[in-house]
Write a protein that holds these residues in place. Structure first.
Motif, PDB file in Angstrom:
ATOM      1  N   ILE A 280       7.537   6.430   1.818  1.00 28.45           N
ATOM      2  CA  ILE A 280       8.520   5.372   1.532  1.00 28.45           C
ATOM      3  C   ILE A 280       9.556   5.301   2.648  1.00 28.45           C
ATOM      4  O   ILE A 280       9.907   4.211   3.121  1.00 28.45           O
ATOM      5  N   ASP A 281      10.023   6.469   3.094  1.00 32.75           N
ATOM      6  CA  ASP A 281      10.996   6.492   4.207  1.00 32.75           C
ATOM      7  C   ASP A 281      10.426   5.787   5.435  1.00 32.75           C
ATOM      8  O   ASP A 281      11.108   5.005   6.096  1.00 32.75           O
ATOM      9  N   GLN A 282       9.170   6.093   5.709  1.00 33.45           N
ATOM     10  CA  GLN A 282       8.527   5.503   6.896  1.00 33.45           C
ATOM     11  C   GLN A 282       8.436   3.976   6.765  1.00 33.45           C
ATOM     12  O   GLN A 282       8.715   3.238   7.708  1.00 33.45           O
ATOM     13  N   SER A 283       8.057   3.524   5.582  1.00 33.48           N
ATOM     14  CA  SER A 283       7.911   2.078   5.373  1.00 33.48           C
ATOM     15  C   SER A 283       9.256   1.368   5.467  1.00 33.48           C
ATOM     16  O   SER A 283       9.375   0.313   6.092  1.00 33.48           O
ATOM     17  N   LEU A 284      10.286   1.964   4.850  1.00 35.43           N
ATOM     18  CA  LEU A 284      11.601   1.323   4.880  1.00 35.43           C
ATOM     19  C   LEU A 284      12.196   1.330   6.291  1.00 35.43           C
ATOM     20  O   LEU A 284      12.971   0.444   6.640  1.00 35.43           O
ATOM     21  N   GLY A 285      11.815   2.321   7.074  1.00 32.69           N
ATOM     22  CA  GLY A 285      12.358   2.405   8.428  1.00 32.69           C
ATOM     23  C   GLY A 285      11.595   1.581   9.446  1.00 32.69           C
ATOM     24  O   GLY A 285      12.035   1.431  10.586  1.00 32.69           O
ATOM     25  N   ALA A 286      10.451   1.024   9.049  1.00 35.97           N
ATOM     26  CA  ALA A 286       9.607   0.302  10.007  1.00 35.97           C
ATOM     27  C   ALA A 286      10.045  -1.149  10.162  1.00 35.97           C
ATOM     28  O   ALA A 286      10.656  -1.723   9.261  1.00 35.97           O
TER      29      ALA A 286
ATOM     30  N   ALA B  50       0.835  -1.207   0.000  1.00 32.79           N
ATOM     31  CA  ALA B  50       0.000   0.000   0.000  1.00 32.79           C
ATOM     32  C   ALA B  50       0.866   1.252   0.000  1.00 32.79           C
ATOM     33  O   ALA B  50       0.505   2.266  -0.605  1.00 32.79           O
ATOM     34  N   THR B  51       2.018   1.177   0.661  1.00 30.70           N
ATOM     35  CA  THR B  51       2.944   2.315   0.649  1.00 30.70           C
ATOM     36  C   THR B  51       3.361   2.634  -0.781  1.00 30.70           C
ATOM     37  O   THR B  51       3.327   3.792  -1.215  1.00 30.70           O
ATOM     38  N   THR B  52       3.763   1.592  -1.520  1.00 32.09           N
ATOM     39  CA  THR B  52       4.242   1.815  -2.883  1.00 32.09           C
ATOM     40  C   THR B  52       3.114   2.332  -3.772  1.00 32.09           C
ATOM     41  O   THR B  52       3.312   3.275  -4.554  1.00 32.09           O
TER      42      THR B  52
END
Lengths: 297, 425
Positions: free
Chosen positions: B386-392, B365-367
């Protein structure tokens, strides 16, 4: 001070003396477009060009360009690596090859110098950021990623949509076998988003390990064509090097000898898509690489 | 401890601890019987995929004796212990295929976990020998069907492969399957005979022709009704002309069949199966226990046939019918996808954000949302997402990855937990 880095109007926030030293001097203004250009002749970067050697058309209208830097612009290098089994050992990043993988990244980092930054994202079905963009030298520790599907399209788009700050040249290098299984986005989605990308996308296409089964050894033709389109439209290139540092050396050689042109669009409607065409007016045959356009908002 | 003792201890650890140990089948069953489930399965898999055929043989050889050891009173429980051990082990071995970090290892797990089907069938026969079926046994049958769904072993589950839609009575194919699978054919029929009318088994039967659903959805290869009608006619004509009995993914193209003709046949087969799946799933859509899952399937299939409004309704219903976050997520996500395709970007954004509220920072869903925002010129918002998703930290597989494949939004963890809890009582 607001500067538009190839279509992204962003605030240029100069915060420190170090920043001032590191960044080339950009012309102030609200509507400045920045275009990174690489000029090759017979595959070799061509130094020594001056502003009047370039002709730049913005939506077909001639623009007065300023050559703001012939010096090396700080680089942001984002590596986007397929961590799956089909990619060469050097970039595989599995437990077995972890040592070699780490060595490869170290070799890549050695090709850069401060204030350059290096980032690493690996993907299978998961997209993982092993290293956010960090000033070299860097240390990388890559955990194995399960060998499941391959979300290449999604990983490329995620990288394309993370812009670098103004004053830096953003280069994305994608290592892949040209296969995608399980992305949310399609190849068509990826190409449709190129206009929103401020980076030059280089693709290192692994043809040696090839896909097994029904697909050809050179990847899915639709995906490979998408990668070619993305590279062309962003001023990047598709390479077939199997050795990671060698491929990166080639990419960096192009980037290091690049030019930074700026201009304030004149005579063209601002809203929407702007097609950029850059040529060299000096006699001779030149391969000029620059992004093909930007979206003005 | 003296130095000497320490060195002896290290030596023993090196000699026995770090080497894959081949525990005997009886020891493993004892461990499982004691409730040390993970230890038993870990030890069983310690020898890697290559050790599985021997282990399966040993369990089948020594298992009946071990079950009989406790006398008639304990036999029923021991049968269940042995049966649960077999499916627990097989699922973990198959997970090895899905999560291995190299191609060779992944293929080895796939090959050897497939070889465990004889062990699962052995357990099935073991349970079917008793005259009545206990509630725990019924759970075992439901769990075993879930396992085989995830393994996508069609003959094992259904007794035939999908080609039966086109060639229902090909004796050569059936003979070959009989030779390859022995009694491990049509496990779903065995399970249904022991747990008649179970909703999840009805769903498994109705899912038989959903194989291409995820591919069509992922690749946005939708057909309009008129395109499908034309394809059906062309496909039928070619089938008659070529005396065709089903393309199948691995069949070589016969002489004289052009790539274009093969594409028509392949597409006709794919969408024909989806049409059949829609009929089968519609027949069980009224079953409240499975209607959220059925809705997800029917929504996806409606999308395959470009029926966006129908699909949207199915997806919108899911959240009301289940609290399973995987299914709810996919309902929102798919709704967002349809909205986006229909040019309703605000609705699409809302739906994608609802998906991210269900399971935060999820990659799919992020993408999709980031791409939608970027198309609207909101690149900074896209980058932040995207930053938030990659950092989670992600503690579960993306529902997009698991949810649209066979066995999606798997109930396996809860089924296994329930079986283990039953064995502990």
């Amino acid at each position: 001070m607001v500067i538009a880095a190839a279509g992204f109007p962003v605030l240029l926030n100069v915060t420190s003396a170090e920043d001032l030293q590191q960044r080339p001097v950009f012309r102030a203004g609200t509507d400045v477009i920045v275009v990174h250009v690489t000029v090759l002749q017979k595959g070799t970067p061509q130094p020594g060009l001056i502003a009047r050697d370039f002709e730049l058309l913005d939506n077909g209208v001639h623009q007065e360009v300023e050559l703001i830097s012939q010096q090396r612009v700080p680089l942001d290098v984002s590596l986007v690596v397929d961590a799956g089994w089909r990619v060469t050992d050097e970039v595989r990043g599995t437990t077995i090859d972890e040592k070699r993988f780490t060595e490869s990244i170290r070799d890549v980092a050695n090709l850069l110098r401060p204030p350059d930054r290096l980032g690493l994202v690996r993907f299978r079905s998961d997209i993982r950021e092993d290293l956010p963009l960090s000033t070299v030298p860097v240390e990388v520790h890559a955990e194995p990623i399960p060998a499941y599907w391959s979300a290449l399209d999604d990983a490329v788009v995620q990288a394309m949509l993370r812009p670098s700050p103004p004053g830096r040249r953003h280069i994305i290098v994608v290592f892949t076998d040209g296969l995608d299984v399980g992305s949310v986005l399609t190849p068509l989605d990826v190409t449709s988003l190129v206009a929103r990308c401020d980076a030059a996308v280089y693709v290192v296409l692994d043809r040696h390990r090839g896909a097994r089964g029904m697909l050809s050894s050179s990847g899915n033709p639709v995906v490979v064509q998408m990668l070619r389109d993305v590279a062309r439209e962003t001023g990047g290139e598709v390479l077939s090097e199997s050795d990671v540092p060698a491929a990166l050396k080639k990419v960096l050689s192009s980037a290091e000898h690049g030019y930074v042109l700026t201009y304030v669009p004149q005579g063209a409607t601002k809203a929407g898509w702007h097609e950029i065409k850059v040529t060299v007016t000096r006699p001779g045959s030149f391969d000029v690489r620059a992004r093909r356009g930007y979206v003005w908002k | 401890m003296t130095d000497r003792h320490a060195w002896i201890a290290i030596g023993l650890i090196v000699a026995f601890g770090l080497q894959p140990r081949s525990s005997s089948a009886i020891q493993l069953l004892d461990l499982y019987d004691e409730g040390r489930f993970e230890v038993a399965v870990d030890r069983a898999l310690a020898g890697g995929p290559e050790g599985l055929p021997t282990l399966a043989r040993d369990v089948m050889k020594d298992g009946p004796g071990w079950i009989a050891q406790g006398g008639e009173v304990r036999a029923a429980r021991r049968r269940l212990v042995a049966a649960t051990f077999t499916i627990d082990l097989t699922h973990r071995a198959f997970d090895g295929f899905r999560t291995a970090s190299s191609y060779q290892l992944s293929q080895a797990w796939l090959r050897e976990s497939s070889s465990l089907r004889s062990l699962v069938e052995w357990a099935c026969i073991l349970l079917r020998t008793t005259p009545t079926s206990s509630p725990l046994e019924q759970k075992w049958f439901v769990a075993s069907v879930q396992l085989i769904k995830e393994m996508q072993d069609e003959p094992f589950l259904y007794g035939d492969d999908r080609r039966s839609l086109w060639s229902p009575a090909d004796p050569r194919r059936l003979q070959q399957l009989q030779a390859d699978y022995g009694q491990a054919l049509n496990h779903l029929a065995h399970a249904s005979s022991r747990v008649p009318g179970d909703s999840r088994l009805r769903l498994a039967a109705a899912e038989r022709y959903t194989f291409h659903e995820s591919w069509v959805v992922q690749n946005k290869r939708e057909l309009t009704p008129s395109e499908y009608e034309k394809l059906e006619i062309q496909g039928e004509s070619l089938r008659r002309q070529m005396n065709w009995t089903g393309l199948g993914l691995s069949d070589p193209f016969p002489n004289g069949l052009s790539v274009q003709q093969a594409t028509i046949l392949s597409d006709a087969e794919m969408f024909g199966e989806l049409a059949q799946a829609r009929r089968d799933l519609s027949a069980v859509a009224g079953d409240a226990a499975i209607r959220a899952r059925v809705s997800l399937h029917l929504g996806c299939i409606a999308l395959c046939f470009s029926e966006h409004d129908v699909a949207r309704r199915y997806f919108q219903n899911i959240a009301a019918w289940t609290s399973d976050p995987c299914l709810v997520y996919l309902g929102h996500f798919m709704e967002g996808r349809i909205d986006e395709e229909d040019g309703q970007r605000n609705d699409g954004e809302t739906a994608y954000r609802a998906a991210l509220q269900t399971i935060p920072s999820t990659q799919s869903a992020t993408t999709a949302l980031a791409a939608l925002l970027a198309r609207d010129g909101r690149v900074a918002d896209a980058a932040a997402l995207i930053d938030q998703s990659l950092g989670a930290e992600h503690d579960r597989l993306d529902p997009w990855i698991v949810g649209l494949g066979r066995g999606g939004c798997s109930e396996w963890p809860s089924l296994l937990a329930s079986l283990r809890a039953g064995l502990r009582e």
